[in-house]
Each structure stands twice: as C-alpha cells, then as structure tokens.
Design a protein around this motif. Sequence first.
Motif, PDB file in Angstrom:
ATOM      1  N   LEU A  12     -39.457  37.448  15.100  1.00  0.00           N
ATOM      2  CA  LEU A  12     -38.783  36.773  16.207  1.00  0.00           C
ATOM      3  C   LEU A  12     -38.383  37.851  17.202  1.00  0.00           C
ATOM      4  O   LEU A  12     -37.385  38.543  17.032  1.00  0.00           O
ATOM      5  N   LEU A  13     -39.195  38.010  18.236  1.00  0.00           N
ATOM      6  CA  LEU A  13     -39.149  39.181  19.101  1.00  0.00           C
ATOM      7  C   LEU A  13     -38.365  38.931  20.388  1.00  0.00           C
ATOM      8  O   LEU A  13     -38.634  37.976  21.127  1.00  0.00           O
ATOM      9  N   ASP A  14     -37.421  39.806  20.660  1.00  0.00           N
ATOM     10  CA  ASP A  14     -36.800  39.849  21.974  1.00  0.00           C
ATOM     11  C   ASP A  14     -37.816  40.403  22.967  1.00  0.00           C
ATOM     12  O   ASP A  14     -38.830  41.001  22.576  1.00  0.00           O
ATOM     13  N   LEU A  15     -37.541  40.230  24.254  1.00  0.00           N
ATOM     14  CA  LEU A  15     -38.507  40.660  25.274  1.00  0.00           C
ATOM     15  C   LEU A  15     -38.049  41.915  26.015  1.00  0.00           C
ATOM     16  O   LEU A  15     -38.466  43.015  25.716  1.00  0.00           O
ATOM     17  N   ASP A  16     -37.176  41.747  26.997  1.00  0.00           N
ATOM     18  CA  ASP A  16     -36.805  42.861  27.868  1.00  0.00           C
ATOM     19  C   ASP A  16     -36.039  43.921  27.078  1.00  0.00           C
ATOM     20  O   ASP A  16     -35.026  43.628  26.439  1.00  0.00           O
ATOM     21  N   GLY A  17     -36.543  45.146  27.119  1.00  0.00           N
ATOM     22  CA  GLY A  17     -35.946  46.246  26.376  1.00  0.00           C
ATOM     23  C   GLY A  17     -36.579  46.440  25.014  1.00  0.00           C
ATOM     24  O   GLY A  17     -36.433  47.496  24.406  1.00  0.00           O
ATOM     25  N   THR A  18     -37.276  45.417  24.527  1.00  0.00           N
ATOM     26  CA  THR A  18     -37.950  45.487  23.227  1.00  0.00           C
ATOM     27  C   THR A  18     -39.458  45.582  23.396  1.00  0.00           C
ATOM     28  O   THR A  18     -40.106  46.461  22.818  1.00  0.00           O
ATOM     29  N   LEU A  19     -40.024  44.659  24.198  1.00  0.00           N
ATOM     30  CA  LEU A  19     -41.465  44.662  24.450  1.00  0.00           C
ATOM     31  C   LEU A  19     -41.817  45.252  25.802  1.00  0.00           C
ATOM     32  O   LEU A  19     -42.885  45.836  25.966  1.00  0.00           O
ATOM     33  N   TYR A  20     -40.954  45.076  26.771  1.00  0.00           N
ATOM     34  CA  TYR A  20     -41.208  45.653  28.095  1.00  0.00           C
ATOM     35  C   TYR A  20     -39.908  46.083  28.748  1.00  0.00           C
ATOM     36  O   TYR A  20     -38.816  45.646  28.365  1.00  0.00           O
ATOM     37  N   ARG A  21     -40.052  46.963  29.723  1.00  0.00           N
ATOM     38  CA  ARG A  21     -38.935  47.385  30.565  1.00  0.00           C
ATOM     39  C   ARG A  21     -39.390  47.235  32.008  1.00  0.00           C
ATOM     40  O   ARG A  21     -40.320  47.925  32.436  1.00  0.00           O
ATOM     41  N   GLY A  22     -38.751  46.288  32.725  1.00  0.00           N
ATOM     42  CA  GLY A  22     -39.198  46.030  34.084  1.00  0.00           C
ATOM     43  C   GLY A  22     -40.627  45.535  34.084  1.00  0.00           C
ATOM     44  O   GLY A  22     -40.988  44.637  33.325  1.00  0.00           O
ATOM     45  N   PRO A  23     -41.492  46.143  34.908  1.00  0.00           N
ATOM     46  CA  PRO A  23     -42.871  45.654  35.014  1.00  0.00           C
ATOM     47  C   PRO A  23     -43.832  46.212  33.964  1.00  0.00           C
ATOM     48  O   PRO A  23     -45.005  45.835  33.940  1.00  0.00           O
ATOM     49  N   PRO A  25     -44.936  47.457  29.866  1.00  0.00           N
ATOM     50  CA  PRO A  25     -44.663  47.315  28.433  1.00  0.00           C
ATOM     51  C   PRO A  25     -44.049  48.590  27.878  1.00  0.00           C
ATOM     52  O   PRO A  25     -44.307  49.696  28.374  1.00  0.00           O
ATOM     53  N   VAL A  26     -43.208  48.451  26.861  1.00  0.00           N
ATOM     54  CA  VAL A  26     -42.691  49.610  26.152  1.00  0.00           C
ATOM     55  C   VAL A  26     -43.873  50.348  25.531  1.00  0.00           C
ATOM     56  O   VAL A  26     -44.806  49.729  25.000  1.00  0.00           O
ATOM     57  N   GLU A  27     -43.852  51.659  25.621  1.00  0.00           N
ATOM     58  CA  GLU A  27     -44.977  52.465  25.145  1.00  0.00           C
ATOM     59  C   GLU A  27     -45.339  52.126  23.694  1.00  0.00           C
ATOM     60  O   GLU A  27     -44.483  52.137  22.809  1.00  0.00           O
ATOM     61  N   GLY A  28     -46.602  51.776  23.468  1.00  0.00           N
ATOM     62  CA  GLY A  28     -47.112  51.491  22.134  1.00  0.00           C
ATOM     63  C   GLY A  28     -46.889  50.081  21.646  1.00  0.00           C
ATOM     64  O   GLY A  28     -47.456  49.682  20.625  1.00  0.00           O
ATOM     65  N   ALA A  29     -46.073  49.282  22.359  1.00  0.00           N
ATOM     66  CA  ALA A  29     -45.699  47.957  21.857  1.00  0.00           C
ATOM     67  C   ALA A  29     -46.902  47.030  21.709  1.00  0.00           C
ATOM     68  O   ALA A  29     -47.029  46.309  20.717  1.00  0.00           O
ATOM     69  N   THR A 248     -30.162  45.324   9.805  1.00  0.00           N
ATOM     70  CA  THR A 248     -30.684  45.664   8.483  1.00  0.00           C
ATOM     71  C   THR A 248     -31.568  46.903   8.558  1.00  0.00           C
ATOM     72  O   THR A 248     -31.573  47.734   7.652  1.00  0.00           O
ATOM     73  N   HIS A 249     -32.343  46.986   9.643  1.00  0.00           N
ATOM     74  CA  HIS A 249     -33.273  48.089   9.866  1.00  0.00           C
ATOM     75  C   HIS A 249     -32.994  48.704  11.240  1.00  0.00           C
ATOM     76  O   HIS A 249     -32.480  48.034  12.142  1.00  0.00           O
ATOM     77  N   LEU A 250     -33.384  49.961  11.396  1.00  0.00           N
ATOM     78  CA  LEU A 250     -33.203  50.662  12.667  1.00  0.00           C
ATOM     79  C   LEU A 250     -34.344  51.650  12.860  1.00  0.00           C
ATOM     80  O   LEU A 250     -34.765  52.309  11.902  1.00  0.00           O
ATOM     81  N   ALA A 251     -34.837  51.740  14.096  1.00  0.00           N
ATOM     82  CA  ALA A 251     -35.917  52.682  14.389  1.00  0.00           C
ATOM     83  C   ALA A 251     -35.905  53.035  15.863  1.00  0.00           C
ATOM     84  O   ALA A 251     -35.283  52.347  16.690  1.00  0.00           O
ATOM     85  N   SER A 252     -36.615  54.092  16.188  1.00  0.00           N
ATOM     86  CA  SER A 252     -36.717  54.525  17.576  1.00  0.00           C
ATOM     87  C   SER A 252     -37.784  53.758  18.333  1.00  0.00           C
ATOM     88  O   SER A 252     -37.796  53.769  19.558  1.00  0.00           O
ATOM     89  N   SER A 253     -38.681  53.056  17.616  1.00  0.00           N
ATOM     90  CA  SER A 253     -39.736  52.303  18.289  1.00  0.00           C
ATOM     91  C   SER A 253     -40.282  51.224  17.363  1.00  0.00           C
ATOM     92  O   SER A 253     -40.010  51.209  16.163  1.00  0.00           O
ATOM     93  N   LEU A 254     -41.089  50.342  17.926  1.00  0.00           N
ATOM     94  CA  LEU A 254     -41.722  49.267  17.161  1.00  0.00           C
ATOM     95  C   LEU A 254     -42.755  49.782  16.164  1.00  0.00           C
ATOM     96  O   LEU A 254     -43.166  49.042  15.263  1.00  0.00           O
ATOM     97  N   ALA A 255     -43.176  51.028  16.310  1.00  0.00           N
ATOM     98  CA  ALA A 255     -44.201  51.572  15.405  1.00  0.00           C
ATOM     99  C   ALA A 255     -43.788  51.471  13.949  1.00  0.00           C
ATOM    100  O   ALA A 255     -44.641  51.419  13.052  1.00  0.00           O
TER     101      ALA A 255
END
Length: 337
Positions: A12-23, A25-29, A248-255
């Motif tokens: 269940l994915l959030d969008l802004d800040g998680t998948l993209y920032r502004g115009p 996509p977040v790097e690697g997402a 529950t989990h924490l990471a620097s990126s979606l990788a």
Amino acid sequence: MTRLTDRHDALLLDLDGTLYRGPDPVEGAVDVLRDCSSSLWYVTNNASRTPAAVAEHLRDLGFHAPDETVVTSSQAAARLLADLVPAGSTVLIVGTDALAAEVEAAGLRTTRSAEPTPDAVVQGHSPTTAWADIAEATYAVRAGAVWVAANADTSLPTPRGLGPGNGAMVAAVAAATGATPRVAGKPEAPLMTDSLTRSGASSPLVVGDRLDTDIAGANTVGIPSLLVLTGVSTVDDVLWAEPAQRPTHLASSLAVLLEDESASLIAATDRWSVDRDGTVVRLASGSDRAAESGVEPTWADALRSILPAVWAMDGVETIEGVDDAARAVVEEWYGRS
C-alpha cells in the motif's frame, strides 16, 4: 533469501515523497517496483485529482498503475459521507470537481453554497480554495451540517517547499466554528480500510515517507509498515517518534523491498549499543564484531538497531557517539535531519 516484498501480498504505497518528488520519480523507484512480487496499490491523501488522473501521472513516470489500483481520500470521504447521511442528501463541496464527482458517485447531491443549509460539508485540497469557500463551509457547519475532511494534512510538498495543505484550511473552519470534522484520509481508518478491502490483501505492507500519516495510518488498522527516508520525515523525527507513529521497518530507499527482511526490520543487534547519561543517549559501535562479519554497518543499520532502546527511554534529548564509528553515524543522522 526471502525478499521483503515476497513476505507481503500487497504494498500500500504512498505517492509524493515515496514514489516521486515533484515532477520526477524517486531514484530507483520505478525499477524496484517492477521487480516486486506484491500487488501494488497507490494510496494517497490527495483529494484534488481523480484516480484516473493520478494513475495516468504514475504511468507517465514509468510506474505500472492501472486506474483501479489508485485509492484516494476523496473516495474514502465520499464513502464516509454515504454512511453518515441518507442517499440523495446535499453535500457542500470545498475542493475540486474531482472530489465532487466522487461524492456524486456515492449517491449524494453536491452544491457550492450554504444556502439552503446542506446536509453535509466535505473539504478536500484545492489550490484555488479562497476565503469565500471557507466562509460557506463555516456557515453550513455552524448551522449543523455533518462535516467531513478528506484529510487533515497541515502541509504538502510543492516545488518551492512545504505549502499549506488541506488541514490548514480545515483548521480555519474549526477555529471559526469550534467544531471538529470526521477525517477520511491517513492516519484515520477510512482510507486505510478502503485500501485493504480493495486490495483483498491478507498480508499487506504500508510503504511511505511520513510518520504522521503513512505510518500512523498503518498502526491505526494494525498492519506493518516501512518508512523510507526519501521525503518528509527525517532521522530526528524517527528517533523521537511517539508510539502511534513508529514503523516496523526503516530504510533509506525502496531498494530494501528486494532485500531480506532483516535489512530493514527495526530490531536490536550486537553491532550497536546505547546507554543513558541524564538526557543524553550515548551510542557505541560493536566495531570488532562488524569487522569480523566482513560487512560494513551503515547509518541506517545503526538507526534500526538502537531505535527499540531509544523508544523505551523517557526524557532524553540528544544522542552522542562515544567512538569514531558512532560519531560518524550520529553526524550522518543529523546531516539528514
């Protein structure tokens, strides 16, 4: 190795800040989600666009996003209204035409005027909301209309920084009326419940960048969560997070979704330890054990390792490193806050 994504049948994915920032996509997402085994559901507090428009934007950025996989707070607000007032009731819209369309799809009539007094008021974000719109909502709420807010986010990201969100406009009506709205979006249950129902998931994982909405929303309905530090919440926010906002989990990126669960799980390890000196938490590294393992621990590893201990302490104000490795980690943390 069992990847984190393989442990969950839906993200269940959030969008802004998680998948993209502004115009962008977040790097690697895009690549990470393409390799995930879970079904993907896009869950947003933004009530200003239709689900189809949100899905189209995601597809333009390279994500696989059928229209039906987008779940918005406008949909949740419309369903909530339909539970609160009879079919055919009149609802005053403060927000975009997209919000109005969802309310009408729920079997309700819409208006932009508080005369005659409507049965309900719904507020969702719109960049064109003005004093006159807030005034109409105020008149209706003071006259006894049921009041629903699509979300209560006080801020939202813009190309120029954080701007006022729907919650800021909701606060204006609350100040003028003394009333409190029912909220449909994260962290409240309606949007999260809609997401669970539509996904049909038995083992979902919430993924987001905000403790106060994404992670708190997951905790509201009792499901695990992954905080990615690619958006609003910072290391400092996580360190001092209240219980309702702890992931529950924490990471620097979606990788990390493509790695073993242990790479993101918040749990104590023997690589880092903490003790307390008054209001100061003292961080120490287990550098010998780390060297023996052949794996160099990262700042994110250290953070995940000490969070259970820090969260169990009351009255602490800062963290200090007591050796070179620990000092480097603390410096990295505060450089990201």
